[in-house]
Design a protein around this motif. Sequence first.
Motif, mmCIF file in Angstrom:
data_model
loop_
_atom_site.group_PDB
_atom_site.id
_atom_site.type_symbol
_atom_site.label_atom_id
_atom_site.label_comp_id
_atom_site.label_asym_id
_atom_site.label_seq_id
_atom_site.Cartn_x
_atom_site.Cartn_y
_atom_site.Cartn_z
ATOM 1 N N LYS A 11 -5.334 -10.642 -3.875
ATOM 2 C CA LYS A 11 -5.846 -10.394 -2.515
ATOM 3 C C LYS A 11 -4.840 -9.500 -1.750
ATOM 4 O O LYS A 11 -4.199 -8.656 -2.361
ATOM 5 C CB LYS A 11 -6.127 -11.711 -1.807
ATOM 6 C CG LYS A 11 -7.020 -12.625 -2.664
ATOM 7 C CD LYS A 11 -7.569 -13.797 -1.949
ATOM 8 C CE LYS A 11 -8.461 -14.599 -2.886
ATOM 9 N NZ LYS A 11 -9.080 -15.751 -2.264
ATOM 10 N N HIS A 97 -16.534 -9.891 -4.169
ATOM 11 C CA HIS A 97 -15.808 -11.097 -3.773
ATOM 12 C C HIS A 97 -16.334 -11.591 -2.418
ATOM 13 O O HIS A 97 -16.680 -10.797 -1.552
ATOM 14 C CB HIS A 97 -14.308 -10.815 -3.693
ATOM 15 C CG HIS A 97 -13.510 -12.064 -3.565
ATOM 16 N ND1 HIS A 97 -13.352 -12.708 -2.364
ATOM 17 C CD2 HIS A 97 -12.881 -12.828 -4.495
ATOM 18 C CE1 HIS A 97 -12.640 -13.808 -2.561
ATOM 19 N NE2 HIS A 97 -12.343 -13.903 -3.844
ATOM 20 N N GLU A 169 -18.048 -18.261 -7.765
ATOM 21 C CA GLU A 169 -17.043 -18.771 -6.841
ATOM 22 C C GLU A 169 -17.727 -19.398 -5.629
ATOM 23 O O GLU A 169 -18.067 -18.691 -4.670
ATOM 24 C CB GLU A 169 -16.140 -17.624 -6.378
ATOM 25 C CG GLU A 169 -15.406 -16.943 -7.503
ATOM 26 C CD GLU A 169 -14.145 -16.251 -7.003
ATOM 27 O OE1 GLU A 169 -13.066 -16.649 -7.448
ATOM 28 O OE2 GLU A 169 -14.257 -15.355 -6.158
ATOM 29 N N ALA A 173 -15.100 -23.593 -1.944
ATOM 30 C CA ALA A 173 -13.965 -24.015 -2.776
ATOM 31 C C ALA A 173 -12.851 -22.966 -2.792
ATOM 32 O O ALA A 173 -11.813 -23.190 -3.395
ATOM 33 C CB ALA A 173 -14.438 -24.287 -4.200
ATOM 34 N N ILE A 174 -13.067 -21.821 -2.125
ATOM 35 C CA ILE A 174 -12.070 -20.754 -2.195
ATOM 36 C C ILE A 174 -10.975 -20.965 -1.155
ATOM 37 O O ILE A 174 -11.249 -20.996 0.047
ATOM 38 C CB ILE A 174 -12.724 -19.366 -2.006
ATOM 39 C CG1 ILE A 174 -13.683 -19.086 -3.162
ATOM 40 C CG2 ILE A 174 -11.661 -18.278 -1.919
ATOM 41 C CD1 ILE A 174 -14.389 -17.761 -3.066
ATOM 42 N N GLY A 175 -9.762 -21.133 -1.628
ATOM 43 C CA GLY A 175 -8.608 -21.262 -0.741
ATOM 44 C C GLY A 175 -8.617 -22.539 0.086
ATOM 45 O O GLY A 175 -7.823 -22.687 1.018
ATOM 46 N N SER A 215 -9.895 -22.585 -5.952
ATOM 47 C CA SER A 215 -8.826 -23.598 -5.978
ATOM 48 C C SER A 215 -8.483 -24.103 -7.376
ATOM 49 O O SER A 215 -8.195 -25.296 -7.562
ATOM 50 C CB SER A 215 -9.180 -24.775 -5.056
ATOM 51 O OG SER A 215 -9.343 -24.322 -3.731
ATOM 52 N N VAL A 216 -8.521 -23.202 -8.359
ATOM 53 C CA VAL A 216 -8.067 -23.593 -9.708
ATOM 54 C C VAL A 216 -6.537 -23.650 -9.702
ATOM 55 O O VAL A 216 -5.874 -22.752 -9.174
ATOM 56 C CB VAL A 216 -8.566 -22.609 -10.796
ATOM 57 C CG1 VAL A 216 -8.032 -23.015 -12.170
ATOM 58 C CG2 VAL A 216 -10.087 -22.540 -10.808
ATOM 59 N N LEU A 234 -11.240 -17.204 -12.198
ATOM 60 C CA LEU A 234 -10.728 -16.178 -11.292
ATOM 61 C C LEU A 234 -9.866 -16.938 -10.290
ATOM 62 O O LEU A 234 -10.357 -17.796 -9.555
ATOM 63 C CB LEU A 234 -11.877 -15.427 -10.607
ATOM 64 C CG LEU A 234 -11.469 -14.294 -9.652
ATOM 65 C CD1 LEU A 234 -10.555 -13.275 -10.312
ATOM 66 C CD2 LEU A 234 -12.703 -13.587 -9.098
ATOM 67 N N ILE A 235 -8.585 -16.611 -10.312
ATOM 68 C CA ILE A 235 -7.603 -17.419 -9.600
ATOM 69 C C ILE A 235 -7.071 -16.655 -8.387
ATOM 70 O O ILE A 235 -6.658 -15.502 -8.527
ATOM 71 C CB ILE A 235 -6.397 -17.744 -10.541
ATOM 72 C CG1 ILE A 235 -6.864 -18.063 -11.982
ATOM 73 C CG2 ILE A 235 -5.516 -18.834 -9.955
ATOM 74 C CD1 ILE A 235 -7.779 -19.245 -12.129
ATOM 75 N N GLY A 237 -4.906 -18.133 -4.941
ATOM 76 C CA GLY A 237 -3.583 -18.620 -4.534
ATOM 77 C C GLY A 237 -2.618 -18.876 -5.687
ATOM 78 O O GLY A 237 -1.454 -18.448 -5.637
HETATM 79 P P1 PGA Z 1 -8.379 -19.538 -4.686
HETATM 80 O O1 PGA Z 1 -9.190 -18.153 -4.632
HETATM 81 O O2 PGA Z 1 -7.988 -19.765 -6.111
HETATM 82 O O3 PGA Z 1 -7.190 -19.327 -3.779
HETATM 83 O O4 PGA Z 1 -9.298 -20.599 -4.172
HETATM 84 C C1 PGA Z 1 -10.109 -17.828 -5.634
HETATM 85 C C2 PGA Z 1 -10.695 -16.467 -5.359
HETATM 86 O O5 PGA Z 1 -10.912 -16.126 -4.188
HETATM 87 O O6 PGA Z 1 -10.932 -15.703 -6.295
#
Ligand code: PGA
Length: 252
Positions: A11, A97, A169, A173-175, A215-216, A234-235, A237
């Motif tokens: 990012k 994304h 994604e 669950a993202i971030g 959030s993996v 797809l990771i 953080g």
């Molecule tokens: P995250 O982001 O692992 O920080 O939740 C995943 C992504 O946005 O691809």
Amino acid sequence: MRAKIVAGNWKMNKTYGESKSLVKELKTALNGVKLNNTRVIIAPPFTNLQKVSKRTKDTVIEVAAQNMCAEESGAFTGEVSASMIKSVHVDVVILGHSERRAYFGETNESLAKKVDTALKNNLEIIFCFGEVLEDRKSGNHFEVVEEQIKKALFHLTSDDWKKIVLAYEPVWAIGTGETASPEQAQEMHAFIRELVAERYISDVAEEVSILYGGSVKPSNAQEIFSKVDVDGGLIGGAALSAADFSGIIKAI
Ligand code: PGA
């Protein structure tokens, strides 16, 4: 056999100097790690793309761009074209994304155009999609995902799909520290594979890698990756730390 993939999306993080350090740490952390059929991809910001691409040459690490302009060239201030990405020896681009959709107005329609431009320039695409919390709560998540995939990708030929990697994604669950349960991920991935099988021949569906993102971490990766239709992650953080990212790669 479809590839397993662990991709790190940096990012808008890491300056030029910081990106050199992270690549160095990552190379050390991956030294001697058996990857079997697993691809490792990192997506740094544009300013670091050339340097990271050079520093990972002849290693197992592949490099991706995080975005790309749908236009080929010209008066589009601030944009970066597919051929510019290719010119620094980067062959993969992340498109769609949820942050691009939410903050920069990208739509299924505008993404279909980016997909075409990327393929025309021989870029492989990690195509992201996923529902927001409201959709999940109201039970619309399958419909939303179906529409995102159909509108942006179902005009492609079977051959084009050799250059497509899917990344489910769920936006909630993202971030956030909250992950979809392995069962929720598997349920959606199986649905997606079925969708592709219905539109194309089953070979296309069997060959496409479907990644999970959201959030993996090293602590939950193994359980998520153990599901039959989850081909990696797809990771976000956790990709900013060589220890965490390599821990996730080892989990696969
Ligand atoms: P995250 O982001 O692992 O920080 O939740 C995943 C992504 O946005 O691809």
